[in-house]
Design a protein around this motif. Structure first.
Motif, short mmCIF file in Angstrom:
data_model
loop_
_atom_site.label_atom_id
_atom_site.label_comp_id
_atom_site.label_asym_id
_atom_site.label_seq_id
_atom_site.Cartn_x
_atom_site.Cartn_y
_atom_site.Cartn_z
N SER A 230 -20.21 -62.78 25.21
CA SER A 230 -19.01 -62.14 25.78
C SER A 230 -18.77 -62.62 27.19
O SER A 230 -17.63 -62.77 27.63
CB SER A 230 -19.18 -60.63 25.79
N SER A 231 -19.85 -62.82 27.90
CA SER A 231 -19.71 -63.41 29.23
C SER A 231 -20.99 -64.17 29.52
O SER A 231 -22.06 -63.81 29.02
CB SER A 231 -19.47 -62.35 30.30
N THR A 251 -24.22 -62.06 28.26
CA THR A 251 -24.17 -60.78 27.54
C THR A 251 -23.49 -61.03 26.20
O THR A 251 -22.59 -61.87 26.09
CB THR A 251 -23.39 -59.72 28.32
N ARG A 256 -18.28 -59.62 15.39
CA ARG A 256 -17.15 -59.72 14.46
C ARG A 256 -15.93 -59.05 15.07
O ARG A 256 -16.06 -58.08 15.84
CB ARG A 256 -17.52 -59.07 13.13
N ASP B 609 -27.50 -53.64 29.94
CA ASP B 609 -26.09 -53.87 29.63
C ASP B 609 -25.47 -52.67 28.92
O ASP B 609 -24.29 -52.38 29.08
CB ASP B 609 -25.91 -55.16 28.82
N ARG B 621 -22.21 -50.09 24.15
CA ARG B 621 -21.66 -51.43 24.03
C ARG B 621 -21.06 -51.72 22.67
O ARG B 621 -20.12 -52.50 22.54
CB ARG B 621 -22.78 -52.44 24.33
N ILE B 624 -17.21 -50.83 22.49
CA ILE B 624 -16.19 -51.39 23.38
C ILE B 624 -15.68 -52.71 22.83
O ILE B 624 -16.30 -53.30 21.93
CB ILE B 624 -16.75 -51.59 24.82
N THR B 625 -14.56 -53.14 23.37
CA THR B 625 -13.94 -54.36 22.87
C THR B 625 -14.66 -55.58 23.43
O THR B 625 -15.49 -55.47 24.34
CB THR B 625 -12.47 -54.41 23.31
N ALA B 626 -14.30 -56.74 22.90
CA ALA B 626 -14.92 -57.97 23.37
C ALA B 626 -14.61 -58.21 24.84
O ALA B 626 -15.46 -58.66 25.61
CB ALA B 626 -14.44 -59.14 22.52
N THR B 629 -16.74 -56.04 26.83
CA THR B 629 -18.11 -56.56 26.85
C THR B 629 -18.22 -57.67 27.89
O THR B 629 -19.23 -57.79 28.60
CB THR B 629 -18.50 -57.11 25.47
N ARG B 630 -17.18 -58.47 27.97
CA ARG B 630 -17.17 -59.53 28.97
C ARG B 630 -17.25 -58.93 30.38
O ARG B 630 -17.98 -59.41 31.24
CB ARG B 630 -15.91 -60.36 28.82
N VAL B 632 -18.56 -56.10 31.13
CA VAL B 632 -19.92 -55.57 31.31
C VAL B 632 -20.84 -56.69 31.75
O VAL B 632 -21.65 -56.55 32.67
CB VAL B 632 -20.41 -54.93 29.99
N GLY B 633 -20.69 -57.85 31.11
CA GLY B 633 -21.51 -59.00 31.48
C GLY B 633 -21.25 -59.43 32.91
O GLY B 633 -22.17 -59.74 33.66
N ASN B 634 -19.98 -59.47 33.28
CA ASN B 634 -19.65 -59.86 34.65
C ASN B 634 -20.22 -58.88 35.66
O ASN B 634 -20.72 -59.29 36.72
CB ASN B 634 -18.12 -59.95 34.81
N GLN B 636 -22.81 -57.01 35.21
CA GLN B 636 -24.27 -57.17 35.24
C GLN B 636 -24.65 -58.40 36.08
O GLN B 636 -25.61 -58.36 36.85
CB GLN B 636 -24.80 -57.31 33.83
N SER B 728 -13.20 -55.23 17.83
CA SER B 728 -14.49 -55.91 17.62
C SER B 728 -15.50 -54.91 17.09
O SER B 728 -15.42 -53.71 17.37
CB SER B 728 -15.00 -56.48 18.95
#
Lengths: 582, 729
Positions: A230-231, A251, A256, B609, B621, B624-626, B629-630, B632-634, B636, B728
């Protein structure tokens, strides 16, 4: 009347898109008329919301309701200086309890100078786009951040930057470049949900390569585009001026997704699709896409698998696909069922990314242009070679530099054409040049070409009756000759055996304070009967246009004149495109 | 044998008498014909490189008259005894008389003629001489008596056209002359340097047994003090006399010191008197202090302080005490009242000096702070918000002095009891001015501040609006600062301060409260801080006394603990908790040296995460949508790279976030916040410093407007704009 704090971008969008809520407008900014007023002739600056509390007071609380003139003047001076008004004249009349403010002239950046540990190949040109910008906090923050980005792009991965600015507009960057770094070992911050080799297949660098922060950005972007992660971000970790590790923070979201979409491209509108996609299929993180697509021109159902089959080589993939498609062009109407099987691999070498694919397609095409619809069943071996530079890929959303090429070669054996075997080659290329490598381009010069031709071994003209109609070449439209309507050339009922186009475009981003980029263009084109032969006439398309980046995507509009000098034919064509880039 | 001894004695005695005779002859020659020995050649050789013409005559049997002329020209005197000197003399003539006188044999009895005109005098920098100590005078020095009894003055002129001191940093013009019949010296001198100009002129007369100064004036002017700084200006006048008979010195003086500090207009000493005789010394003056600024009623009133000191000798061997009186009858301005009738006795002893408060008090009072606020409201000294609404008294007074073994302490107490409807400043400050027992010079100030209750309001700040510019951007260099920097380069580093201030701030739990609409109920703090001015080091801690809820846009987090420590580097730690989706999440935040480490934990346990997903979106997680999630990654990544500061994290936790973008190249991040009404605010860079805001329209959960690549009929990717729904799982 100046309105420096209200982003002109918002005002522009307000006019462009018509969002009523953003119509805050650029009225005559008042500070607090009872206490503070602008001097006659002074530029009027809108005071930010939180600053107003400290300058005019907070009526909600008695302790902050009244701000003494001297305190208000002090806060006001700090605020104006933060907006690049470095020499405001603030007159406090204590007896009248009034303050009169002359904001003075706004100071702009006049020069950018680098000092300290400056690398020998340091070039300040990419930062010169900040010249003439107000010497305010935002500009200084940007200059600092972009200088750091430049150093890290040059390989100085452990560099630091500090700056100081002077009221005459000079900005002095204090660089601490350190030594040139190489890509160190990559370390995962989070336990990855996929094999680390799978993540590595997206990385355009190898351990020991000269460091370039843009390549790590590109790796993260590739993973996000493929939805494997995702990122994904790469964080250089330095110790004593040496990069010891490159921390990969990836992450992983849901694997899907269902998608429904409605929209338009330049060529197809309206369009809609329904899509199911799995991005991390099996342990190889392969992808499977099932899509139902429909537009005014074509409707299709697609199943597309990209299977990274080899554990020993995670860049190698097998690419089977199945498609049922109905296409209704002006020149032909077909219904096709297609099964593909390809194998390919990606290579990152130097600043290039190469992706060759080889395979074959089994197609059953029903063409309705005849009294009795014709049905062809073809097995066509195909070679696809894609190549682009890393910088082209990095800036794909807003192209500015780099080049991109795509070659497709297909072949129909003679037993299927009932005559000579037919080869089809189609080469597309784009090259972009960003003047002075500005980080936010000021002038982008682009060129593109397409070359397509059918070939036969003996040089004879291929018989259109025995080859699929979509193998023939059609010109005209936003993608090649912008002075002509989409696929209107040649004017006959079927396409040509060969086509060649060149297009040039000059675009000036950043010319205005709001996102409006004028452009001029000139396209050329020829058609021919095949085998690399091209006939007269020459098709010309001079024109002008504009591009605008909006929150809803890039909008481009062009007006071009289609000219055929030999016949005196002229035509004016207008295109409005969404998301399309040169 | 018997004959030889007298012979030797005879020889010895003959030699002895011969030598004595020769010496007597030489003495007689020197006495009666000194010009035979003291010739110009011998004197010039002795005083080389000076070229002089010497004439010695005898006006009387026991008197010698010396007449010396220095040849015009330029001379360099090497640094045999002091700093090297270069000078050019136009004319030089010195005539003096010496007389035989018991018991000192030869004494200077008259300066018959002095006439020196020096065009250039350049005194180079020489080795620094040790500081001279000035002892308390106990009586008239012997030379004064001598001058009064026997000395005779002749015509006198000493002039220097241009005198350079300290390598030309100071230029001096001086003239001392006396051509009249009475022994009077007129003097005038001007000195100019880069930073100041000084001029002095006056007259010194001798009348019988008195030396009088009928007039003397001196002016000091500061030059080029810098932009926006008023130049310092000092003028002083002096008259006085010294009576040799009674050893009585009497002086009258006045001085006016203009712009000594930026807040002070002038300090003036008027009616100053000094008297010294055999019984002791006495001095008094009236000091006037004027402040800059004005009030609605006009200029600020003068502060007048009568100062007097007396030293009376005693028969005992002990040093006499010095009694000092500081009398400030009354000073009342803007509700600030100052009174002083202090009588202090200074007792010099063998190795130390004691200080005794004999009687009286020094008291500064503000009976009602509101009056001061009102009086100063329309001045440059106005009380700033949020303090201007406070009411109540402030008192400051001195306490009896303490003479310790190693220190003499002058204690003071400052109490405030200021309140308003929601604010309060109640503190008790005990201050001590420490003096050295050796010479009573100040050696330090100690401030012990006990915060009884500090309760202050923070305005209704909008967390997502631009951060206010409350102070100047330190990256922008002002020209005046640059000039200061240049000056500082030339000046050697200042030695560590010898007058340190030590401040101790203490208070019970909850003694400091900060009120804000987002803080429920309020932040209560307990400070325990010590600042050592000598080293500039702060130690101690400021801790949170209560748990505070921070609520913004219907999101709530709890600040469970917070500690700011100075050891001496500042470190911040806090524990924040929140409830999200049935989980209790805690964040342990530690900030030191510009880096912030955030350790997240959940109950029941979750991955980091997952925790960030709950913090930002309130959902695990997998819900939530993709795109989320992005984000969340950012987030983190931003936390891992220590780019997120304390305030940003609190904002993340207490604000509905739409998405977060992190740029590792520039190490900046931005967040899009969902506001009520569907409006979305995008905050560029970070919350710590940045303030760019733009607006767009939210389309709701799972819906987005985006640009995508769509393959065309040729299989080539073409851009398209889509209204898209995505789910997602």
């Amino acid at each position: 009347m100046a309105c420096p704090l209200l982003p002109r971008r918002i005002l522009y969008y307000t006019l462009l898109v018509g969002f009523g809520f953003a119509a805050a407008g650029c009225s005559t900014p008042q500070i607090c008329p009872e206490q503070i007023s602008w001097a006659p002739g002074s530029e009027r600056v809108d005071i930010a919301k939180n600053d107003r509390l400290f300058i005019c007071g907070d009526p909600a609380h008695p302790s902050w309701e009244k701000i003494p003139p001297r305190q208000a003047a002090s806060f006001l001076r700090s605020f104006l200086e933060s907006q690049a008004y470095l020499n405001p004249v603030i007159t406090v009349d204590y007896d009248a309890n009034k303050i009169v403010v002359d904001a003075g002239r706004r100071t702009n950046v006049t020069s950018i100078i680098a000092e300290g540990d400056v690398p020998p190949n340091w070039d300040v040109d990419p930062l010169k786009m900040y010249l003439d910008k107000p010497l305010e906090k935002t500009t200084l923050d940007l200059l600092s951040a972009k200088s750091l980005e430049l150093l890290k792009s040059m390989g100085y991965g452990c560099s630091t930057v500090s700056l100081r600015a002077y009221p005459d507009g000079r900005v002095v960057l204090e660089l601490h470049a350190g030594k040139l770094q190489t890509f160190p070992v990559t370390r995962d911050v989070n336990p990855p949900e996929v094999d680390t080799e799978i993540l590595a297949r997206y990385e355009p660098f190898h351990r020991g390569d000269p460091f370039d922060i843009r390549k790590s950005l590109l790796a993260g972007r590739r993973m996000e585009v493929d939805a494997v992660a995702s990122s994904s971000q790469y964080l250089p970790a330095c110790a004593e001026d040496t990069m010891v590790t490159l921390d990969r923070a990836a992450t992983f979201g849901p694997r899907r997704s269902w998608e429904l979409g409605f929209g338009a491209t330049t060529e197809e509108y309206p369009l809609a699709f329904a899509r199911w996609k799995s991005s991390r299929l099996w342990s190889s993180a392969s992808s499977l896409r099932i899509e139902l697509f429909g537009s005014n021109i074509r409707q299709n159902f697609t199943i597309d698998l990209k299977w990274f089959a080899l554990k020993s080589d995670r860049r190698f993939f097998v690419h089977p696909g199945f498609e049922i498609e109905h296409k209704n062009e002006k020149q032909f109407e077909t219904f096709q069922t297609k099964i593909d099987l390809f194998a390919g691999r990606t290579f990152d070498t130097g600043d290039w990314m190469l992706e060759p694919e080889i395979g074959t397609s089994l197609r059953r095409i029903k063409t309705y242009d005849f009294a009795v619809p014709r049905v062809d069943t073809l097995l066509t071996p195909t070679l696809i070679l894609k190549a682009h530079t890393h910088d082209y890929e990095l800036y794909l959303a807003s192209p500015r530099t780099g080049s991109d090429y795509r070659l497709t070669y297909e072949f129909i054996p003679n037993y299927q054409t009932r005559s000579n075997a037919v080869h089809r080659a189609y080469l597309l290329g784009t090259a972009l040049w960003n003047y002075r490598d500005y980080l936010e381009p000021r002038w982008v010069l682009g060129g593109r070409f397409s070359y397509g031709s059918l070939f036969t071994v003996d040089g004879s003209v291929p018989d259109p009756a025995f080859i699929p109609p979509d193998w023939l070449f059609l010109l005209g439209g936003d993608r090649d000759l912008r002075g002509f309507g989409r696929n209107t050339l040649p004017s006959e009922t079927q396409g040509a055996g060969s086509a060649l186009t060149f297009g040039f475009e000059s675009r000036w981003p950043g010319l205005f304070d709001f996102p409006f980029e004028p452009l001029v263009l000139f396209d050329f084109g020829w058609l021919g009967s095949g085998n690399g032969n091209f006939d007269k006439p020459l098709y010309l398309s001079p024109g002008i246009g504009a591009r605008s980046a909006t929150p809803l995507g890039t909008i481009r509009g062009t007006v071009a004149r289609g000219l055929i000098p030999t016949t005196g034919f002229t035509h004016t064509q207008f295109f409005l495109s969404f998301g399309t880039e040169f | 044998m018997k004959k030889r001894i007298p012979t030797l004695l005879k020889i010895f005695l003959s030699l002895l008498f011969g030598i004595m005779g020769l010496a007597c002859t030489l003495a007689l020659i020197l006495w009666f014909k000194p010009q035979w020995v003291l010739t110009s050649e011998r004197a010039s050789k002795f005083l080389s490189p000076l070229k002089i013409t010497l004439k010695v005559t005898k006006p009387a049997i026991n008197e010698w008259f010396f007449d010396i002329e220095l040849a015009p020209g330029c001379y360099t005197v090497p640094d045999r005894f002091a700093s090297p000197i270069f000078f050019c003399v136009q004319r030089g003539h010195l005539a003096f008389t010496m007389r035989f006188h018991r018991p000192t044999l030869l004494q200077l009895t008259a300066l018959n003629h002095v006439d020196f005109q020096i065009t250039t005098l350049d005194i180079k920098s020489g080795p620094e001489s040790p500081p001279t100590t000035i002892s308390t005078p106990t009586g008239p020095p012997a030379w004064t008596r001598y001058i009064a009894d026997r000395f005779t003055w002749g015509p006198f002129h000493l002039g220097v056209d241009e005198m350079r001191i300290a390598d030309g940093d100071i230029l001096l013009h001086a003239r001392i002359s006396n051509f009249g019949p009475t022994p009077t010296l007129d003097f005038a001198a001007d000195a100019k340097s880069k930073g100041f100009k000084v001029s002095a002129h006056g007259k010194i007369e001798q009348r019988n047994s008195r030396i009088e100064i009928p007039e003397a004036k001196a002016v000091y002017e500061e030059l080029n003090p810098g932009p926006d700084v008023k130049p310092m200006h000092i003028t002083s006048e002096l008259t006085g006399s010294y009576d040799f008979e009674h050893a009585l010195l009497q002086l009258e003086f006045s001085a006016r010191w203009k712009n000594p500090l930026s807040q002070l207009a002038f300090i003036a000493a008027e009616g100053g008197r000094f008297r010294m005789d055999r019984t002791g010394m006495w001095a008094s003056s009236r000091l006037k202090v004027a402040l800059h600024g004005k009030t609605p009623l006009g200029g600020l009133p003068l502060m007048t302080l009568n100062v007097s000191a007396e030293l009376r000798r005693t028969e005992s061997e002990e040093s006499p005490p010095i009694d000092v009186k500081l009398d400030l009858a009354s000073y009342d301005f803007a509700g600030i009242r100052a009174v002083s009738d202090l009588e202090i006795r200074i007792l010099p002893k063998e190795n130390r000096t004691d200080l005794e408060l004999r009687r009286g008090d020094l008291r500064i009072e503000v009976p009602e702070f509101k009056k001061t606020v009102t009086a100063l409201a329309r001045t440059s000294w106005s009380i700033p918000a949020p303090f201007a609404v406070l009411q109540g008294p402030i008192t400051f007074h001195a306490l009896p002095f303490k003479n310790g073994e190693n220190i003499v302490e002058i204690p003071f107490v400052l109490n405030t009891d200021l309140k308003s409807a929601e604010q309060a400043i109640q503190l008790e400050t005990r201050a001590t001015l420490d003096l050295s027992p050796k010479d009573l010079t100040p050696v330090g100030i100690k401030l012990a501040i006990l915060l009884k209750k500090i309760r202050l309001r923070i305005p209704d700040y909008d967390p997502i609006a631009p951060v206010p510019a409350l102070r100047r951007d330190p990256r922008i260099v002002r020209y005046s600062e640059k000039e200061v920097l240049i000056v500082q380069k030339k000046v050697p580093a200042l030695p560590p301060t010898t007058f340190p201030i030590e401040v101790t701030i203490d208070g019970p739990p909850g003694s400091v409260s900060l009120l804000n609409r987002f803080l429920i109920p309020s932040i209560e703090l307990q400070p325990k801080v010590k600042f050592a001015g000598k080293t500039g080091v702060m130690t101690g801690e400021i801790g949170l006394s209560n748990e505070v809820d921070i609520e913004y846009l219907n999101r709530r987090i709890k600040l469970e603990s917070m500690l700011l420590t100075f050891t001496p580097s500042a470190a911040f730690s806090a524990v924040v908790s929140m409830r999200r989706g049935g989980y209790r999440i805690t964040a342990n935040i530690k900030q030191a040296q510009g880096k912030t480490r955030i350790l997240l934990a959940a109950e029941p346990p979750l991955n980091e995460d997952e925790i960030i997903s709950l913090i930002i979106y309130g959902m695990p997680r997998n819900s939530i949508t993709a795109e989320q999630t992005r984000s969340v990654g950012n987030a983190q990544t931003a936390i891992t790279s220590e780019a997120i500061g304390v305030f940003s994290f609190l904002a993340f936790a207490s604000t509905p976030i739409e998405s977060i973008i992190y740029d590792p190249a520039t190490q900046t991040y931005s967040a899009i916040i969902r506001l009520p009404g569907g409006i979305v605010a995008s905050i560029g860079s970070n919350w710590e410093t940045e303030n760019q805001v733009s607006l767009s329209k939210a389309l709701g959960r799972n819906w987005a407007v985006s640009t995508e690549l769509i393959k065309d009929s040729e299989g080539v990717d073409r851009g398209g704009t889509l209204l898209r729904w995505r789910k997602s799982y």
